[in-house]
Design a protein around this motif. Structure first.
Motif, PDB file in Angstrom:
ATOM      1  N   TRP A 255       0.940  -0.957   0.079  1.00 37.95           N
ATOM      2  CA  TRP A 255      -0.125  -0.024  -0.078  1.00 37.95           C
ATOM      3  C   TRP A 255       0.618   1.742  -0.096  1.00 37.95           C
ATOM      4  O   TRP A 255       1.537   1.296   0.750  1.00 37.95           O
ATOM      5  CB  TRP A 255      -0.651   0.260   1.521  1.00 37.95           C
ATOM      6  N   ALA A 256       0.207   2.431  -0.843  1.00 38.92           N
ATOM      7  CA  ALA A 256       1.204   3.633  -1.106  1.00 38.92           C
ATOM      8  C   ALA A 256       0.259   4.967  -0.451  1.00 38.92           C
ATOM      9  O   ALA A 256      -1.082   4.804  -1.387  1.00 38.92           O
ATOM     10  CB  ALA A 256       1.493   3.775  -1.810  1.00 38.92           C
ATOM     11  N   HIS A 257       0.184   5.105   0.998  1.00 40.50           N
ATOM     12  CA  HIS A 257      -0.909   6.102   1.087  1.00 40.50           C
ATOM     13  C   HIS A 257      -0.788   7.306   0.540  1.00 40.50           C
ATOM     14  O   HIS A 257       0.083   7.566   1.291  1.00 40.50           O
ATOM     15  CB  HIS A 257      -0.951   5.686   2.711  1.00 40.50           C
ATOM     16  N   GLY A 258      -2.130   7.754  -0.129  1.00 40.15           N
ATOM     17  CA  GLY A 258      -1.726   8.824  -0.990  1.00 40.15           C
ATOM     18  C   GLY A 258      -1.258   9.153  -1.792  1.00 40.15           C
ATOM     19  O   GLY A 258      -1.257  10.195  -2.876  1.00 40.15           O
ATOM     20  N   ASP A 259      -0.147   7.981  -2.420  1.00 40.04           N
ATOM     21  CA  ASP A 259       0.356   7.461  -3.428  1.00 40.04           C
ATOM     22  C   ASP A 259       0.995   8.832  -4.294  1.00 40.04           C
ATOM     23  O   ASP A 259       1.132   9.409  -5.340  1.00 40.04           O
ATOM     24  CB  ASP A 259      -0.761   7.362  -4.870  1.00 40.04           C
ATOM     25  N   LEU A 260       1.908   9.324  -2.551  1.00 35.73           N
ATOM     26  CA  LEU A 260       2.554  10.047  -2.986  1.00 35.73           C
ATOM     27  C   LEU A 260       3.815   9.874  -4.282  1.00 35.73           C
ATOM     28  O   LEU A 260       3.624   8.828  -4.678  1.00 35.73           O
ATOM     29  CB  LEU A 260       3.862  10.852  -1.537  1.00 35.73           C
ATOM     30  N   PRO A 261       4.060  10.913  -4.793  1.00 40.10           N
ATOM     31  CA  PRO A 261       5.366  11.186  -5.556  1.00 40.10           C
ATOM     32  C   PRO A 261       6.356   9.869  -5.280  1.00 40.10           C
ATOM     33  O   PRO A 261       6.452   9.393  -6.557  1.00 40.10           O
ATOM     34  CB  PRO A 261       5.851  12.508  -6.635  1.00 40.10           C
ATOM     35  N   ALA A 262       6.774  10.458  -4.259  1.00 41.11           N
ATOM     36  CA  ALA A 262       7.957   9.467  -4.040  1.00 41.11           C
ATOM     37  C   ALA A 262       7.212   7.805  -4.203  1.00 41.11           C
ATOM     38  O   ALA A 262       8.411   6.656  -4.131  1.00 41.11           O
ATOM     39  CB  ALA A 262       8.421   9.996  -2.599  1.00 41.11           C
ATOM     40  N   ALA A 263       6.142   7.101  -3.622  1.00 33.91           N
ATOM     41  CA  ALA A 263       6.248   6.010  -3.825  1.00 33.91           C
ATOM     42  C   ALA A 263       5.340   5.771  -5.039  1.00 33.91           C
ATOM     43  O   ALA A 263       6.164   4.897  -5.128  1.00 33.91           O
ATOM     44  CB  ALA A 263       4.577   6.282  -2.853  1.00 33.91           C
ATOM     45  N   ARG A 264       5.310   6.842  -5.726  1.00 30.95           N
ATOM     46  CA  ARG A 264       4.571   6.285  -7.349  1.00 30.95           C
ATOM     47  C   ARG A 264       6.457   5.971  -7.926  1.00 30.95           C
ATOM     48  O   ARG A 264       6.980   4.757  -8.868  1.00 30.95           O
ATOM     49  CB  ARG A 264       4.060   7.325  -7.852  1.00 30.95           C
ATOM     50  N   SER A 265       7.302   7.185  -7.379  1.00 31.03           N
ATOM     51  CA  SER A 265       9.167   6.961  -7.931  1.00 31.03           C
ATOM     52  C   SER A 265       9.394   5.773  -7.136  1.00 31.03           C
ATOM     53  O   SER A 265       9.529   4.227  -8.628  1.00 31.03           O
ATOM     54  CB  SER A 265       9.750   7.541  -7.599  1.00 31.03           C
ATOM     55  N   LEU A 266       9.627   4.998  -5.993  1.00 34.54           N
ATOM     56  CA  LEU A 266       9.738   3.990  -5.607  1.00 34.54           C
ATOM     57  C   LEU A 266       9.158   2.758  -6.596  1.00 34.54           C
ATOM     58  O   LEU A 266       9.606   1.527  -6.530  1.00 34.54           O
ATOM     59  CB  LEU A 266       9.852   4.012  -4.132  1.00 34.54           C
ATOM     60  N   ALA A 267       7.888   2.787  -6.463  1.00 34.81           N
ATOM     61  CA  ALA A 267       7.567   1.516  -7.062  1.00 34.81           C
ATOM     62  C   ALA A 267       8.056   1.400  -8.731  1.00 34.81           C
ATOM     63  O   ALA A 267       8.177   0.016  -9.117  1.00 34.81           O
ATOM     64  CB  ALA A 267       5.449   1.602  -6.451  1.00 34.81           C
ATOM     65  N   ALA A 268       8.058   2.586  -9.402  1.00 36.62           N
ATOM     66  CA  ALA A 268       7.974   2.520 -10.678  1.00 36.62           C
ATOM     67  C   ALA A 268       9.667   0.907 -10.334  1.00 36.62           C
ATOM     68  O   ALA A 268      10.065   0.741 -11.788  1.00 36.62           O
ATOM     69  CB  ALA A 268       8.012   3.165 -11.944  1.00 36.62           C
ATOM     70  N   ARG A 269      10.642   1.466  -9.735  1.00 35.67           N
ATOM     71  CA  ARG A 269      12.184   1.406  -9.559  1.00 35.67           C
ATOM     72  C   ARG A 269      12.195  -0.117  -9.550  1.00 35.67           C
ATOM     73  O   ARG A 269      13.272  -0.795  -9.689  1.00 35.67           O
ATOM     74  CB  ARG A 269      12.565   1.995  -8.430  1.00 35.67           C
ATOM     75  N   SER A 270      11.234  -0.027  -8.817  1.00 36.50           N
ATOM     76  CA  SER A 270      11.088  -1.587  -8.308  1.00 36.50           C
ATOM     77  C   SER A 270      10.168  -2.559  -9.046  1.00 36.50           C
ATOM     78  O   SER A 270      10.117  -3.196  -8.679  1.00 36.50           O
ATOM     79  CB  SER A 270      10.535  -1.711  -7.097  1.00 36.50           C
ATOM     80  N   GLY A 271      10.220  -1.977 -10.463  1.00 37.92           N
ATOM     81  CA  GLY A 271       9.183  -2.610 -11.212  1.00 37.92           C
ATOM     82  C   GLY A 271       7.701  -3.363 -10.186  1.00 37.92           C
ATOM     83  O   GLY A 271       6.805  -4.149 -10.502  1.00 37.92           O
ATOM     84  N   PHE A 272       6.914  -2.432  -9.517  1.00 35.48           N
ATOM     85  CA  PHE A 272       5.960  -2.542  -9.503  1.00 35.48           C
ATOM     86  C   PHE A 272       4.656  -1.874  -9.657  1.00 35.48           C
ATOM     87  O   PHE A 272       5.051  -0.156 -10.013  1.00 35.48           O
ATOM     88  CB  PHE A 272       5.264  -2.377  -7.968  1.00 35.48           C
ATOM     89  N   VAL A 273       3.309  -1.742 -10.813  1.00 35.69           N
ATOM     90  CA  VAL A 273       2.615  -1.755 -10.939  1.00 35.69           C
ATOM     91  C   VAL A 273       1.078  -1.962 -10.437  1.00 35.69           C
ATOM     92  O   VAL A 273       0.978  -2.199  -9.437  1.00 35.69           O
ATOM     93  CB  VAL A 273       2.434  -1.692 -12.512  1.00 35.69           C
ATOM     94  N   PRO A 274       0.546  -0.952 -10.061  1.00 35.39           N
ATOM     95  CA  PRO A 274      -1.048   0.018  -9.186  1.00 35.39           C
ATOM     96  C   PRO A 274      -1.361  -1.439  -9.589  1.00 35.39           C
ATOM     97  O   PRO A 274      -2.082  -1.737 -11.151  1.00 35.39           O
ATOM     98  CB  PRO A 274      -1.300   0.731  -9.583  1.00 35.39           C
ATOM     99  N   VAL A 275      -2.529  -2.089  -8.820  1.00 31.99           N
ATOM    100  CA  VAL A 275      -3.442  -3.100  -8.860  1.00 31.99           C
ATOM    101  C   VAL A 275      -4.444  -2.941  -8.068  1.00 31.99           C
ATOM    102  O   VAL A 275      -5.819  -3.622  -8.187  1.00 31.99           O
ATOM    103  CB  VAL A 275      -2.804  -4.502  -8.471  1.00 31.99           C
ATOM    104  N   ARG A 276      -4.400  -1.840  -6.673  1.00 29.22           N
ATOM    105  CA  ARG A 276      -6.239  -1.466  -6.028  1.00 29.22           C
ATOM    106  C   ARG A 276      -6.155   0.510  -6.292  1.00 29.22           C
ATOM    107  O   ARG A 276      -4.776   0.422  -5.585  1.00 29.22           O
ATOM    108  CB  ARG A 276      -5.781  -2.610  -5.226  1.00 29.22           C
TER     109      ARG A 276
END
Length: 330
Positions: A126-147
């Motif tokens: 979970w990324a609460h608030g879906d902040l830019p830093a969380a989106r960047s970390l997800a992209a760097r780690s190969g994670f995509v939104p699912v919910r």
């Protein structure tokens, strides 16, 4: 910064560790404007079993980063937070990688989310608030939104603007009685949220853990029963986090429609709309100025109910998972 991550299953070791996690989360919330850890991970600090794993990274005696992996459901879920002054040094990336590894097996060594054979289920974070830093970390780690979990809000006037609604003659609303109503509430909740990955698997122990929280007030949990008796056909649970801290009679900035549940056999009777109105009336009588609630972004029926009740989108929490591998060429 040199990264060292320690991890262990089960509840945290002592009150000092628990305090440090709360302080870390508070520091992140002050910086980001959104709480980084939701209710269940905070309850897990004390209540968890060995299928909940805590990952901690320390820097000169201070907790720099924390992550938690809950492997008890069919899909392991996680949340993580990094102290603001320790960000942009790769700690979040390493915490997420370590959490992903911890999600791959249960404490008994079997694959997480699997009863036998097949690959383990991927970690959902979970990324609460879906902040830019969380989106960047997800992209760097190969994670995509699912919910997506939407946060809706609406202003509240006084009790005169939100009267307790009329209830059909064959139904009876009443407040929850701790101990006496526990098992019946859990059964109704399980039926109402049979398809929900978190809410639907709450147990009596989970309920009682919440009733021990400072914010719990049985007067804010209404059960809706049929005149003939039996389990409730629905319920609305409200939450006022700052109620104990405010002077008597003082207004509360925010209150929550915490859960609205309707038994599937009772759906189609407008009970979700009725129970939402009951919850808003209770919050208005308690002096709440703004009501909030959480709802899955794909729950169109609930969204229609809440939009009709005057709620609109404030922000969103987003759950990420590792992207599936792409097609391979020959």
């Amino acid at each position: 910064m040199e990264t060292s991550i320690l991890w262990h299953p089960g509840p945290l070791i002592d009150d000092a560790e628990i305090t440090q996690v709360h302080e870390l989360a508070a520091a992140a919330e002050r910086a980001d404007g959104v709480a980084p850890l939701s209710e269940q991970p905070l309850l897990n600090l004390r209540e968890a079993d060995d299928d909940v794993v805590h990952l901690l990274s320390w820097w000169r005696g201070s907790l720099a980063g924390y992550a938690q992996v809950d492997r008890r459901g069919p899909v392991p879920s996680g949340e993580l937070v990094v102290r603001p002054e320790h960000r942009r040094h790769g700690l979040g990336f390493h915490l997420l990688a370590s959490a992903t590894a911890r999600a791959q097996e249960r404490h008994d060594g079997a694959p997480s989310g699997q009863e036998g054979g097949g690959p383990p289920a991927a970690l959902h974070v979970w990324a609460h608030g879906d902040l830019p830093a969380a989106r960047s970390l997800a992209a760097r780690s190969g994670f995509v939104p699912v919910r997506e979990l939407l946060v809706l809000a609406r202003p509240l006037g006084g009790p005169d603007e939100h009267p307790f609604p009329d209830v059909p003659a064959d139904l009876r609303p009443r407040t929850f009685v701790p101990g006496a109503d526990d098992a019946a509430w859990v059964r109704t909740n399980a039926r109402a949220f049979a398809q929900h990955p978190e809410q639907g698997r709450l147990t009596v122990d989970d309920l009682r853990a919440r009733t021990r929280e400072d914010w719990f007030d049985a007067r804010g949990l209404y059960l809706l029963e049929e005149e003939g008796g039996g389990d409730p056909v629905g319920f609305v649970w409200t939450k006022i986090p700052d109620a104990l801290d405010a002077p008597t009679g003082a207004p509360h900035p925010e209150g929550e429609i915490y859960v609205v549940g309707v038994d599937p056999d009772a759906q189609g009777r407008g009970l979700g709309r009725l129970l939402t109105a009951v919850g808003l009336a209770h919050l208005a009588r308690a002096g709440v100025r703004e009501a909030v609630l959480y709802v899955d972004g794909d729950n169109t029926a609930a969204l229609r109910t809440y939009e009709r009740a005057g709620f609109s989108r404030r922000t969103a929490d987003v759950q990420y998972a590792a992207a599936p591998p792409g097609p391979t060429g020959r």
